[in-house]
Design a protein around this motif. Sequence first.
Motif, mmCIF file in Angstrom:
data_model
loop_
_atom_site.group_PDB
_atom_site.id
_atom_site.type_symbol
_atom_site.label_atom_id
_atom_site.label_comp_id
_atom_site.label_asym_id
_atom_site.label_seq_id
_atom_site.Cartn_x
_atom_site.Cartn_y
_atom_site.Cartn_z
ATOM 1 N N CYS B 90 -4.623 26.749 -7.554
ATOM 2 C CA CYS B 90 -3.811 26.538 -6.236
ATOM 3 C C CYS B 90 -4.204 27.530 -4.828
ATOM 4 O O CYS B 90 -4.300 28.748 -4.961
ATOM 5 C CB CYS B 90 -2.227 26.814 -6.625
ATOM 6 S SG CYS B 90 -1.328 26.662 -5.231
ATOM 7 N N CYS B 123 6.427 25.601 -10.868
ATOM 8 C CA CYS B 123 5.090 25.322 -11.560
ATOM 9 C C CYS B 123 4.762 26.634 -12.086
ATOM 10 O O CYS B 123 5.686 27.480 -12.341
ATOM 11 C CB CYS B 123 3.827 25.452 -10.494
ATOM 12 S SG CYS B 123 3.746 26.874 -9.403
ATOM 13 N N THR B 125 1.889 28.296 -12.156
ATOM 14 C CA THR B 125 1.030 28.926 -11.094
ATOM 15 C C THR B 125 1.933 30.212 -10.857
ATOM 16 O O THR B 125 1.167 31.392 -10.577
ATOM 17 C CB THR B 125 0.523 27.991 -9.905
ATOM 18 O OG1 THR B 125 -0.601 27.257 -10.511
ATOM 19 C CG2 THR B 125 0.124 28.868 -8.669
ATOM 20 N N CYS B 353 -2.048 21.318 -6.682
ATOM 21 C CA CYS B 353 -0.702 21.276 -7.361
ATOM 22 C C CYS B 353 -0.789 20.484 -8.637
ATOM 23 O O CYS B 353 -0.408 19.224 -8.342
ATOM 24 C CB CYS B 353 0.225 21.091 -6.319
ATOM 25 S SG CYS B 353 2.033 21.290 -6.891
ATOM 26 N N MET B 382 -3.699 21.050 -0.170
ATOM 27 C CA MET B 382 -2.961 21.390 0.971
ATOM 28 C C MET B 382 -3.631 22.479 1.976
ATOM 29 O O MET B 382 -2.886 22.243 3.438
ATOM 30 C CB MET B 382 -1.520 21.692 0.686
ATOM 31 C CG MET B 382 -1.412 23.047 -0.365
ATOM 32 S SD MET B 382 -0.767 22.763 -1.711
ATOM 33 C CE MET B 382 -1.142 24.406 -2.407
HETATM 34 S S1 SF4 Z 1 4.205 24.251 -6.714
HETATM 35 FE FE1 SF4 Z 1 1.983 23.529 -6.578
HETATM 36 S S2 SF4 Z 1 1.411 24.205 -4.650
HETATM 37 FE FE2 SF4 Z 1 3.306 25.312 -5.214
HETATM 38 S S3 SF4 Z 1 2.726 27.229 -5.972
HETATM 39 FE FE3 SF4 Z 1 2.742 25.687 -7.609
HETATM 40 S S4 SF4 Z 1 0.942 24.871 -7.916
HETATM 41 FE FE4 SF4 Z 1 0.926 25.939 -5.784
#
Ligand code: SF4
Lengths: 370, 409
Positions: B90, B123, B125, B353, B382
């Motif tokens: 990301c 997420c 992430t 994402c 993005m």
């Molecule tokens: S929702 Fe998507 S864009 Fe936002 S931090 Fe998580 S992976 Fe990154």
Amino acid sequence: MEEIKIFRDAIKDIPTLASNIKKSHEKIVGYLCSYAPEELIYAAGFHPMRLFSSKSDIILAEDHLQTYCCSLVRGVLEDSLSGRLDFLDGTVFPHTCDSIQRLSDIWRMKGKYDLFWDVVLPVKLNTQSAKIYMKDVLNRFKTDLERAAGTTITDDDLNRSISTFNLIRSHLSKLYQLQSRNPGILKGEDLYSIVKGAMVMDRDEVARLLPLIVETLEKTSPPESRAKRIVLSGSICDSPGIYAMLETSGAVIVGDDLCTGQRWFEGRILENKDPITAIAERYMDRIVCPAKHMNPVVRGENIVALARENKADGVVFMLLKFCDPHAFDYPYLKEFLDNEGIKNMLIEMDDQQENLGQLSTRLETFIHMI
Amino acid sequence: MSDPSAQKAKMKSAKKMRDLMTAYYIDALSAGQNNKRVAWITSGGPVEPLLAMDIIPVYPENHAAMIGSAKMGEDLCTKAEEMGYSTDLCSYARADISCSVVKGGPLGGLPKPDMLICCNNICGTVLKWYEVQARFYNVPLFILDTPICHTGYTPEIAKYVRAQIDEYIAFLEVVTKRKFNHEKMATVGKLSLEGQKLWQKVLNTTAHKPSPMSAFDAFFFLALIVTLRGTQIAVDFYTELVQEMEERIQNGISVVPGERYRLLWDNLPIWYQLKWLSGKFSEHNACLVADTYTSAWCGTIKYIDENRFLDSMAEAYTRIYLNIGVDQMADQVLEMIKFYDVDGFVMHSNRSCKPYSFGQLDIMGIVQEKAGIPVLMIEADMVDPRNFSQSQVETRIDAFMEIIKQNKG
Ligand code: SF4
Ligand code: SF4
Ligand code: SF4
């Protein structure tokens, strides 16, 4: 060894293996992650089967998952859509990474198999409330399985299942210890076949065969070995070619931090407790995958300890391309190893197109340098 | 925030908004001098308890969006790659992680956190990202684990998340060595709900034809509901913004002159291309009237009970747009298509994402089948411009608009 050959043959042809299993088990339940509670599936009389990609070309899965999704997730979806997994009666998705999370939705919406469950385990594994939640979720899954099987899963069923899996896992640990003590006692490819076999074959058979293999190996005199000792780290390793490549380069695998290896089978389930509580505790306490949280440094400490215990000459990170959880941990794991002076290298893999030629040169160079 | 669209400049609220955001960041950056504590928190995280404790919340994601708008993303993402982070991660995370080290970006880095609050409702992430920052800054990390509701909100999930709200409060008490302020919490909770309702009202104004604002404006005006949710400032600002939009409607002012086609946007904005994209669609007399992204900050109002804010917030924060099944997401998209009466759907397939982008192809199929409108998918990222091909996107938008024109006549 005859017993090893059974493993080697079994994993070569999964559909045939599956149709043989169907003769004795009612149903086959697949999953993609080592957090799937296989003990419960087995206790329900179903056959738990870990799914790997057949590495076929991605054609049908293109309509569901973009190219920046890991090859394991895309590959397994392709297998499903193209009918290569028609032997499945259902699947269970424990919550893991974002990619599998969405695969679960796509899979459910396709509705190809009779049975489907999400078992949304906690992501954080270090609190009391997470432990309670873990138990709650396992209990719910147990009820769901009972409904599907049309039976009740008794504590006796669970205890039998627990002891089978403990037996399998402790013997896999023994095999790894033997290999670490006497490197080369098992060929890399055999080790791979046994571990993979233990995730897909009939577990009673696995439980029968593993002690025989361990027993024979314990009596085998260890080979002379001056091979470099390597620890592998990553998500799954489903590339037997890597093991052979390491061997021809003069290395041997003495331990791993893989979800198709020690992360999955180390750690026993306590046998003198309420079975669901004991299973929950094991999933809370096992060596953690990067998609779960224990504390921010535990995996770093773990990889260093693993390398030390096994007197590793080096660590090879084998990461699947587009695998977020592992890619996020790599820089810090590397830093922990670097700080301890443990040599390491990174290889990025893709299930579909392994560029083994180039890889072998890099691996050879690394092995000669350590 | 930089200025993404030309039309917005004509809105009075735009300047006000910029001033408020500047004040907010000055406050945050000088927190240390004022003996205030700073918490970094994920965009979908429960900020209200922080406000109740006078802790300044800072949003790395909002900051990363600024980095993207300021076109500083490529540089910072590259630096993260040099630190060993894969280019496939990301770009918010990559930009923020390297920014912490090199003190780059439009603000020269965010104020150092005293604590990290990570809610994984958006997420996986953020979990990894906040672990990275917990090691880097060596500060306490609280994780609010909100299990994904693939098919629904189970009693187990409810119990687990509710228990964690108490753990969250206990965590704040330990870190700040102060008792939690329940009275202030009640006020903050009311303001938060009010702010979310007003934000919803702002977004709803675009159902009017022609639309007084576009999704590009929403991307800009979003920052306050993200960063100042739960404050009087946000409530006052959005009250005025609603008024301004209503005036525009009364005076027949449309954001896209000669609006003929109405579109819905999916996924995060392409921050470094907002101006170009909004110009591109305007050329075709097309207005992106709504999007699935900015509505995430008012999408769970129905679960909130302002008199039992802490209890109800467990559900509200768990059942947000990204934390539900793809089929439920598709249902929400279909509702928006109806409500805003759009002629086409533009999906940003966002390499950064994965939870937002995987499943998009299935949603696309559902929309085509059930709503019968054309769908365009744009491949981009993005913040990291290396994954954006302007000429390719341009060709695809032109072709897509051709179809829409033919459909609508
Ligand atoms: S929702 Fe998507 S864009 Fe936002 S931090 Fe998580 S992976 Fe990154
Ligand atoms: S790395 Fe861990 S979380 Fe990811 S698939 Fe493997 S077992 Fe599951
Ligand atoms: S390899 Fe990584 S991205 Fe792929 S399924 Fe496993 S954890 Fe998820």
